[in-house]
Design an enzyme around this catalytic site. Sequence first.
Site, PDB file in Angstrom:
ATOM      1  N   TYR A 161       0.829  -1.210   0.000  1.00 61.59           N
ATOM      2  CA  TYR A 161       0.000   0.000   0.000  1.00 61.59           C
ATOM      3  C   TYR A 161       0.863   1.259   0.000  1.00 61.59           C
ATOM      4  O   TYR A 161       1.995   1.244   0.493  1.00 61.59           O
ATOM      5  CB  TYR A 161      -0.966   0.001   1.193  1.00 61.59           C
ATOM      6  CG  TYR A 161      -0.312  -0.049   2.553  1.00 61.59           C
ATOM      7  CD1 TYR A 161       0.114   1.107   3.196  1.00 61.59           C
ATOM      8  CD2 TYR A 161      -0.124  -1.269   3.198  1.00 61.59           C
ATOM      9  CE1 TYR A 161       0.714   1.054   4.440  1.00 61.59           C
ATOM     10  CE2 TYR A 161       0.477  -1.332   4.444  1.00 61.59           C
ATOM     11  CZ  TYR A 161       0.889  -0.167   5.069  1.00 61.59           C
ATOM     12  OH  TYR A 161       1.488  -0.228   6.294  1.00 61.59           O
ATOM     13  N   HIS A 174       3.489  -6.806   4.496  1.00 55.92           N
ATOM     14  CA  HIS A 174       4.043  -7.180   5.798  1.00 55.92           C
ATOM     15  C   HIS A 174       2.924  -7.470   6.788  1.00 55.92           C
ATOM     16  O   HIS A 174       1.808  -6.985   6.636  1.00 55.92           O
ATOM     17  CB  HIS A 174       4.946  -6.066   6.358  1.00 55.92           C
ATOM     18  CG  HIS A 174       4.218  -4.766   6.538  1.00 55.92           C
ATOM     19  ND1 HIS A 174       4.035  -3.865   5.516  1.00 55.92           N
ATOM     20  CD2 HIS A 174       3.593  -4.223   7.616  1.00 55.92           C
ATOM     21  CE1 HIS A 174       3.342  -2.827   5.949  1.00 55.92           C
ATOM     22  NE2 HIS A 174       3.055  -3.006   7.230  1.00 55.92           N
TER      23      HIS A 174
END
Lengths: 253, 174
Positions: A161, A174
């Site tokens: 993102y 992550h």
Amino acid sequence: MTPPTPPLTQADIDREIEELHKAGDGQEANHPPRDFAPYRSSVLRHPKQPLIPVKDPEATELSGPVFGVTDVTALDADLTKQHLGEPLGERITVQGRVLDRSGRPVRGQLVEVWQANASGRYLHQRDDHPAPLDPNFTGVGRCLTDDEGRYAFTTIKPGAYPWRNHVNAWRPAHIHFSVFGTAFTQRLVTQMYFPNDPLFAYDPVLQSVTDERARQRLVGAYDHDLSVPEWSLGYRWDIVLDGPAATWMEEGR
Amino acid sequence: MNPTPSQTVGPFYGYALPFPGGGDVAAGGITVQGYVYDGAGDPVPDALLEFWQADPSGDLSGAPGTLRRDPVTGAVIGRHGLDFTGFGRVPTDADGRYALHTLMPGNGYISVCVFARGLLHHLYTRIYFGQDPFLDALPPHRRDTLVAVREREDVYRFDIHLQGEKETVFLDFG
């Protein structure tokens, strides 16, 4: 009036990261420095005074919070089962062990995770990235480590993102991890990354860990044996806690 | 073994780590409240503070049951209410303010762990409520940053300055 500052480009950030990595060349640094300017939010939020060393064997910090079976429910570790429907995305299983620096398992401790959905969107009011929310995915999980220090989660692979640190700042996929040890000094909040992500080199948060070997410890390994047939891909990631353990408590009880 | 490096908690932990009643370690004791500030003197609205402390007799054994969950719905139903867990977790609000309701620690201080967006590795500090030999060893101008100011009966003020002139003393446990 001061002239407007030109927007920071990836090239600016790359240059800063390279300089800071060069400055730390050859030195083993486990944790990121708190003042890592390429991560702009760190600039006003790190102490400038040296930390005060504490060598007190009776310190509160050598014990730690206690968690038990009532602090979690059975569903907490499966992030794909918390809603009526199936979340979108690539299902994954993430397993590993929590260990102290001597390699001993950290047992019965709370492991909390949170993450974006498959589109790279967090279920958070302040995340206005125009990617869809998934009604079947919240992105929060927790479990207690077992007697071998093992944790296990079933979830979906989070998306990358954008995050406005500089022009074209995109965070690699992550999962956030929050881990306790037996001592308050072992507390750790960190992030697990996925192997071979092309965004690694561009990300000031990951690159804040200036030592390449230490950076590698943040990357989970694809583990085919952990993949579940017709269901999920497996990743293995072990966590090693820093700091002194609660030796004085063990002796006294 | 080499440790796993720390990474920032921010910015979107708000739906994951805080829990209802996270700052209500105990009722009928003391309130500690204050702000977290950055180096420009602005309040930090996306910090998360954790507290760990002894009970009033100085006992550090704590008890499980801080985050208890309903086994049917999975919702947080909160603390046991009988045992003192000694653990608190509070996010700062939109004003950068936090509040902790707890009991006076028997050994004189509450240990604090500070997380925030922008903070790549958490910080430790302590809230003291009076004189302590540890404080005596600090330079006088910095000592006060670790001492809660009594505002009124059972209410104390403790601000955390991440940087700047009033920078809080942060601790390294080696």
